[in-house]
Enzyme design. Structure first.
Site, mmCIF file in Angstrom:
data_model
loop_
_atom_site.group_PDB
_atom_site.id
_atom_site.type_symbol
_atom_site.label_atom_id
_atom_site.label_comp_id
_atom_site.label_asym_id
_atom_site.label_seq_id
_atom_site.Cartn_x
_atom_site.Cartn_y
_atom_site.Cartn_z
ATOM 1 N N ARG A 82 0.829 -1.204 0.000
ATOM 2 C CA ARG A 82 0.000 0.000 0.000
ATOM 3 C C ARG A 82 0.863 1.255 0.000
ATOM 4 O O ARG A 82 0.551 2.226 -0.690
ATOM 5 C CB ARG A 82 -0.920 -0.006 1.221
ATOM 6 C CG ARG A 82 -1.771 1.250 1.333
ATOM 7 C CD ARG A 82 -2.646 1.227 2.577
ATOM 8 N NE ARG A 82 -3.439 2.442 2.667
ATOM 9 C CZ ARG A 82 -4.347 2.668 3.611
ATOM 10 N NH1 ARG A 82 -4.569 1.755 4.547
ATOM 11 N NH2 ARG A 82 -5.034 3.798 3.626
ATOM 12 N N ASN B 226 -10.771 -4.080 -1.302
ATOM 13 C CA ASN B 226 -10.630 -3.042 -2.329
ATOM 14 C C ASN B 226 -9.695 -3.479 -3.454
ATOM 15 O O ASN B 226 -8.800 -4.284 -3.230
ATOM 16 C CB ASN B 226 -10.092 -1.759 -1.695
ATOM 17 C CG ASN B 226 -11.155 -1.006 -0.933
ATOM 18 O OD1 ASN B 226 -12.289 -0.905 -1.379
ATOM 19 N ND2 ASN B 226 -10.804 -0.474 0.235
ATOM 20 N N CYS C 152 -19.165 -1.682 0.995
ATOM 21 C CA CYS C 152 -18.300 -0.569 1.369
ATOM 22 C C CYS C 152 -18.949 0.164 2.532
ATOM 23 O O CYS C 152 -20.173 0.148 2.678
ATOM 24 C CB CYS C 152 -18.120 0.378 0.178
ATOM 25 S SG CYS C 152 -17.047 1.794 0.495
ATOM 26 N N TYR D 107 -14.085 10.377 -1.604
ATOM 27 C CA TYR D 107 -13.142 9.969 -2.657
ATOM 28 C C TYR D 107 -13.224 10.894 -3.868
ATOM 29 O O TYR D 107 -12.296 10.919 -4.689
ATOM 30 C CB TYR D 107 -13.401 8.529 -3.087
ATOM 31 C CG TYR D 107 -12.896 7.519 -2.099
ATOM 32 C CD1 TYR D 107 -11.579 7.077 -2.135
ATOM 33 C CD2 TYR D 107 -13.725 7.019 -1.107
ATOM 34 C CE1 TYR D 107 -11.098 6.153 -1.215
ATOM 35 C CE2 TYR D 107 -13.269 6.100 -0.173
ATOM 36 C CZ TYR D 107 -11.957 5.669 -0.238
ATOM 37 O OH TYR D 107 -11.489 4.764 0.677
#
Length: 421
Positions: free
Chosen positions: A90, A144, A164, A244
């Protein structure tokens, strides 16, 4: 009822366990299996999970295993919460895209494609194991990028629904601002995973009074601060975008910010070390307050609600999930995966009708859906050219030079996870 959580060694898991314990009347679990290859983490998380169940008087049995086949055997539902490559991968997803002037994020843009390339093959292998163990088992995907992963699962014929926590987070926040029970708040949530808007906030049911204008008028500043967007953006749009959307609406500002501070992955890795140390304390029998900063707020409530509806009659009849479009958004193919309110029961998720989407939103949804289709092609068939085309199609990239440079960096940082590289 038996449930399995693949990725059960995650520091998220005590949040899930707390929800299972509190909401046991909604979802009566007889056996819960936590599955994870990291035996050391699994021991710590499993120990705390048992203590949480004991403290809250839950009669269910919790077991742990590193063997996926053993863990999913006879499971009625399997929850997926994987992170292939861990926080180290990540950290890369959030770092190398910045070298090309593009946002570095684990689910959006080039970092999101890297995560999909690492993750989907692993998820599909697990799903095949679930199908062999129990073809009637439901797969609930919290991994994800949820939209791409869910589309891969559905296209492979698995009984899967994507989940989600963005929608339930908005529901809880709006309920608090309106001083009503969360169950009274129904969202006109429309879009894709991590690319969605609240077009309406209705009280009492899907057809109830729309109080979104009142919410924006009276609490617009608080909502805008939470989204880190100017209040004027909300006033001009008249809707509430997912947080987002800041990566799209303020891309260059976000890139500048990200270049001046440690990655979110670095922050989470430090937090995880603290959490795991806490989990090893045999006197701890509840989720620690620090876990709220880890992310995934209300994930447990959403997961319980969805599993209860898929396995019986205990959950809410209408929930926000990721599932096939099937004509809901007429400008998308039926096999596109969208994130909307759906009627959920033992047969799966059926999207509710949504109002015609303004071109301002429909255009972006169509663009990102095209990217997701190309991304899944790159995942399933491999090859540098397919990776490049997916990146070129993404609205946060869209330039030949950027897509070319990002392709080289993506492959270099993920070669060990790419069978074709």
């Amino acid at each position: 009822m038996k449930l399995a959580v693949v990725g059960g060694g995650s520091t998220y898991t005590p949040e899930l366990i707390d929800g299972f314990a509190r909401l046991r009347d909604t979802l009566p679990i007889g056996e819960l299996v936590l599955v994870d290859p990291a035996a050391d983490r699994l021991d710590l998380v499993g120990g705390l999970a048992r203590r949480i169940f004991d403290r809250q008087g839950h009669p269910g049995r919790i077991t742990t295993t590193s063997d996926v086949d053993a863990g999913v055997a006879d499971a009625d539902a399997v929850l997926l919460q994987l992170r292939v490559g861990g926080q180290a991968a990540r950290d890369q997803d959030e770092t190398w895209p910045l070298e090309c002037g593009c946002v570095g994020q684990e689910t959006t843009g080039a970092g999101g494609l890297a995560k999909a390339l690492r993750t989907v093959p692993v998820v599909l292998d697990i799903a095949e194991r679930v199908r062999r163990a129990n073809p009637d088992a439901w797969i609930i995907d919290f991994t994800n990028p949820v939209g791409i992963v869910t589309r891969a699962l559905l296209q492979a014929g698995h009984k899967a629904v994507g989940l989600c926590n963005v929608a339930i987070g908005f529901q809880r926040k709006f309920a608090k601002l309106l001083d009503v029970a969360p169950g009274d708040v129904h969202l006109n949530h429309v879009g894709l995973n991590h690319l969605s808007w609240e077009l309406g906030v209705r009280l009492g049911g899907p057809e109830g009074e729309d109080v979104l204008p009142k919410l924006l008028a009276e609490h617009g500043d608080a909502i805008a601060d939470d989204l880190r967007l100017p209040r004027a953006v909300l006033d001009r749009l008249g809707v509430v975008p997912s947080y987002y959307l800041r990566y799209f609406y303020a891309h260059d500002e976000v890139v500048r910010e990200l270049g001046t501070k440690p990655s979110r992955a670095a922050e989470v890795a430090k937090m995880e070390a603290e959490l795991l140390a806490m989990y090893g304390d045999p006197s701890l029998n509840e989720k620690p307050a620090l876990l709220a900063k880890r992310g995934g707020a209300f994930y447990s409530e959403a997961a319980v609600d969805l599993a209860a509806s898929l396995l019986g009659d205990g959950g809410s009849p209408v929930q926000v999930v990721n599932t096939y479009n099937n004509g809901t958004l007429p400008f998308l193919a039926d096999d596109a995966v969208i994130e909307v309110q759906a009627r959920v029961d033992r047969t799966g998720a059926t999207p509710l009708a949504v109002p015609e989407l303004d071109p301002l939103y429909a255009g972006l949804v169509a663009n990102v859906t095209a990217y997701e289709e190309l991304a899944l092609e790159a995942v399933l068939r491999g090859g540098r050219d397919r990776v490049f085309k997916a990146l070129l199609a993404h609205p946060l990239i869209g330039q030949f030079e950027y897509a070319d440079g990002l392709t080289d960096r993506l492959i270099a940082h993920n070669r060990e996870h790419l069978a074709w590289a």
